[in-house]
Design a protein around this motif. Structure first.
Motif, PDB file in Angstrom:
ATOM      1  N   LYS A  57     -36.267  56.607  23.610  1.00 34.61           N
ATOM      2  CA  LYS A  57     -35.068  57.020  22.876  1.00 34.61           C
ATOM      3  C   LYS A  57     -34.759  56.002  21.791  1.00 34.61           C
ATOM      4  N   PHE A  58     -33.768  56.277  20.985  1.00 35.55           N
ATOM      5  CA  PHE A  58     -33.345  55.337  19.960  1.00 35.55           C
ATOM      6  C   PHE A  58     -31.831  55.182  20.019  1.00 35.55           C
ATOM      7  N   ILE A  59     -31.334  54.108  19.443  1.00 35.37           N
ATOM      8  CA  ILE A  59     -29.894  53.873  19.367  1.00 35.37           C
ATOM      9  C   ILE A  59     -29.546  53.528  17.921  1.00 35.37           C
ATOM     10  N   ARG A  60     -28.310  53.845  17.528  1.00 35.36           N
ATOM     11  CA  ARG A  60     -27.859  53.615  16.151  1.00 35.36           C
ATOM     12  C   ARG A  60     -26.681  52.644  16.137  1.00 35.36           C
ATOM     13  N   ILE A  61     -26.686  51.756  15.139  1.00 28.68           N
ATOM     14  CA  ILE A  61     -25.599  50.804  14.959  1.00 28.68           C
ATOM     15  C   ILE A  61     -25.015  50.979  13.564  1.00 28.68           C
ATOM     16  N   SER A  62     -23.838  50.419  13.343  1.00 35.21           N
ATOM     17  CA  SER A  62     -23.160  50.534  12.053  1.00 35.21           C
ATOM     18  C   SER A  62     -23.706  49.501  11.069  1.00 35.21           C
ATOM     19  N   PRO A  63     -23.486  49.681   9.770  1.00 32.88           N
ATOM     20  CA  PRO A  63     -23.925  48.689   8.773  1.00 32.88           C
ATOM     21  C   PRO A  63     -23.340  47.305   9.035  1.00 32.88           C
ATOM     22  N   ASP A  64     -22.088  47.228   9.452  1.00 35.05           N
ATOM     23  CA  ASP A  64     -21.476  45.924   9.721  1.00 35.05           C
ATOM     24  C   ASP A  64     -22.159  45.221  10.892  1.00 35.05           C
ATOM     25  N   THR A  65     -22.474  45.972  11.938  1.00 34.73           N
ATOM     26  CA  THR A  65     -23.161  45.382  13.085  1.00 34.73           C
ATOM     27  C   THR A  65     -24.573  44.963  12.713  1.00 34.73           C
ATOM     28  N   LEU A  66     -25.223  45.709  11.831  1.00 27.46           N
ATOM     29  CA  LEU A  66     -26.561  45.330  11.362  1.00 27.46           C
ATOM     30  C   LEU A  66     -26.520  43.985  10.647  1.00 27.46           C
ATOM     31  N   LYS A  67     -25.494  43.771   9.818  1.00 21.39           N
ATOM     32  CA  LYS A  67     -25.362  42.485   9.123  1.00 21.39           C
ATOM     33  C   LYS A  67     -25.188  41.344  10.126  1.00 21.39           C
ATOM     34  N   LEU A  68     -24.386  41.573  11.148  1.00 22.16           N
ATOM     35  CA  LEU A  68     -24.201  40.542  12.175  1.00 22.16           C
ATOM     36  C   LEU A  68     -25.498  40.286  12.931  1.00 22.16           C
ATOM     37  N   LEU A  69     -26.265  41.348  13.202  1.00 22.82           N
ATOM     38  CA  LEU A  69     -27.536  41.210  13.907  1.00 22.82           C
ATOM     39  C   LEU A  69     -28.520  40.364  13.103  1.00 22.82           C
ATOM     40  N   ILE A  70     -28.621  40.643  11.805  1.00 20.17           N
ATOM     41  CA  ILE A  70     -29.537  39.891  10.942  1.00 20.17           C
ATOM     42  C   ILE A  70     -29.116  38.426  10.879  1.00 20.17           C
ATOM     43  N   ARG A  71     -27.810  38.188  10.766  1.00 21.75           N
ATOM     44  CA  ARG A  71     -27.327  36.811  10.719  1.00 21.75           C
ATOM     45  C   ARG A  71     -27.642  36.082  12.018  1.00 21.75           C
ATOM     46  N   TYR A  72     -27.489  36.797  13.147  1.00 20.90           N
ATOM     47  CA  TYR A  72     -27.788  36.171  14.444  1.00 20.90           C
ATOM     48  C   TYR A  72     -29.268  35.817  14.559  1.00 20.90           C
ATOM     49  N   VAL A  73     -30.137  36.761  14.227  1.00 23.02           N
ATOM     50  CA  VAL A  73     -31.574  36.525  14.380  1.00 23.02           C
ATOM     51  C   VAL A  73     -32.046  35.397  13.474  1.00 23.02           C
TER      52      VAL A  73
END
Length: 395
Positions: free
Chosen positions: A212-228
């Motif tokens: 399956k897949f899951i979807r996140i919001s653009p704001d959460t994507l920015k936080l994810l990239i910053r975290y990684v």
């Protein structure tokens, strides 16, 4: 099982004698029955060949797990030749064999389900357990607080949560995924989806396969990239950016650089929830997601066909084995719509009541009779004046 065996050692009695784990099945069964009644707060009713266990509002949520663990324990002891009786957790009325159900061909056995030539049986496989839970029907919890995520986010900021825990918490509320599915996400799960807001994910019972897949919001994507690219690099043993990491690398790491576990996350989650002043386990974010999605489906659809189509999409996204799961959430939504209708009706009733009594008072003023004037003749002055006027009128 430790609490049970401790209780068995000091509290259990069978025919006024203490019981230990290697006693006869009847003694062990009675001990488990006592434990279910006094410690797990169940109701137990004897039946032919087994005991029916009824879970109450005070029952522990681990009743099923406890019974399964004890049953497995005795299976192991028998296999190791350490328990010399029949398994006390297996009842006299075993499950019905598949061969007892005839196939479509007269006087011939049923074919394997893999053949695909016969309709699958709709009944559930019966258990051979001596203690059978009777009312163990799974009912999802309904979370109707639409501001719940924001309350948790606010509490997280107030408690000084890490960027990692913020990203995970936002994943929970935005995707409806189980916390275990989120913690097991890898770099490859993000790369394997063409949409930048999606990640491939495992599902319960998928044996680690990404189905399956899951979807996140653009704001959460920015936080994810910053975290990684920042916080994760400080914890990882190899300080690589996202583009340099292999597909097998887990996204979320502990401070020691090891995969982030549920127990470690739950410890931080408890601090956040305590700060928010609420009781909430991580799985309830999944229920909140489904409830919110269903509400959005009804509010954004113009026709019944659109509603049904979107519900099918939601079922497919959640990867539910039984589409009927959504009906329970719909039942809540129907109740919620009735509550809103009822509240509106009560407001109308209240307003109408005020208008009615207001108009009633106005009518009473218009139709109020003129009160007669009563003259007190007991007063001598008034009496004389009246007689004098009377005689003057006579003249």
């Amino acid at each position: 099982m430790e609490p049970f065996f401790y209780w068995m050692k000091y509290k259990s009695l069978y025919k006024e004698e203490p019981v230990w784990w290697d006693h006869k099945p009847a003694a062990v069964q009675e001990t488990i029955r006592q434990y279910l009644l006094t410690r797990l707060y169940c109701k137990v009713r004897g039946r032919d060949g087994h005991e029916g266990v009824y879970i109450t509002s005070k029952s522990s949520k681990t009743v099923q797990l406890f019974l399964s663990a004890i049953k497995g324990f005795y299976k192991t002891m028998i296999r190791l030749n350490m328990y010399y009786f029949d398994n006390p957790l297996i009842g006299l009325d075993g499950p019905v064999e598949m061969k007892d159900y005839p196939g479509v061909r007269p006087n011939r056995p049923r074919l394997s389900p893999l053949a695909g030539t016969e309709e699958p049986l709709s009944f559930r496989r019966e258990t051979d357990s001596y203690f059978k839970i009777i009312n163990d029907e799974w009912i999802p919890e309904i979370i109707g607080d639409w501001d719940l995520p924001y309350r948790v986010y606010q509490a997280g900021e107030a408690s000084g949560w890490s960027l990692r825990d913020e990203v995970i918490t936002r994943f929970m509320f935005e995707t409806g995924a189980r916390i275990s599915e989120i913690l097991e996400l890898t770099i490859g799960d993000y790369r394997n989806r063409t949409d930048i807001h999606e990640l491939a994910a495992i599902n319960k019972g998928s044996f680690k396969r990404r189905i399956k897949f899951i979807r996140i919001s653009p704001d959460t994507l920015k936080l994810l990239i910053r975290y990684v690219n920042k916080d994760r690099r400080q914890s990882a043993k190899t300080h690589m950016k996202f583009s340099e990491l292999t597909n097998e690398e887990p996204i979320f790491l502990s401070k020691r650089g090891t995969p982030y576990t549920y127990s470690a996350f739950y410890s931080n989650w408890t601090t956040i929830i305590k700060q928010a002043g609420i009781k909430l386990n991580p799985h309830k974010a999944r229920h909140w997601f489904v409830t919110s999605m269903l509400r959005g489906i009804y509010e954004s659809s113009e026709t019944a066909a659109q509603i049904e189509d979107k519900k099918k999409q939601l079922v497919a996204y959640m990867k539910w084995r039984d589409p009927e799961t959504l009906n329970i959430y719909e039942h809540y939504y129907d109740e919620q719509k009735f509550r809103e209708l009822h509240e509106k009706l009560q407001e109308n009733y209240s307003q109408r009541e005020k208008e009615y009594f207001k108009s009633l008072k106005a009518r009473e003023k218009l139709t109020k009779p003129v009160q007669p004037i009563h003259i007190n003749l007991d007063s001598s002055d008034l009496k004389d004046d009246w007689v004098h006027d009377f005689f003057e009128g006579m003249e």
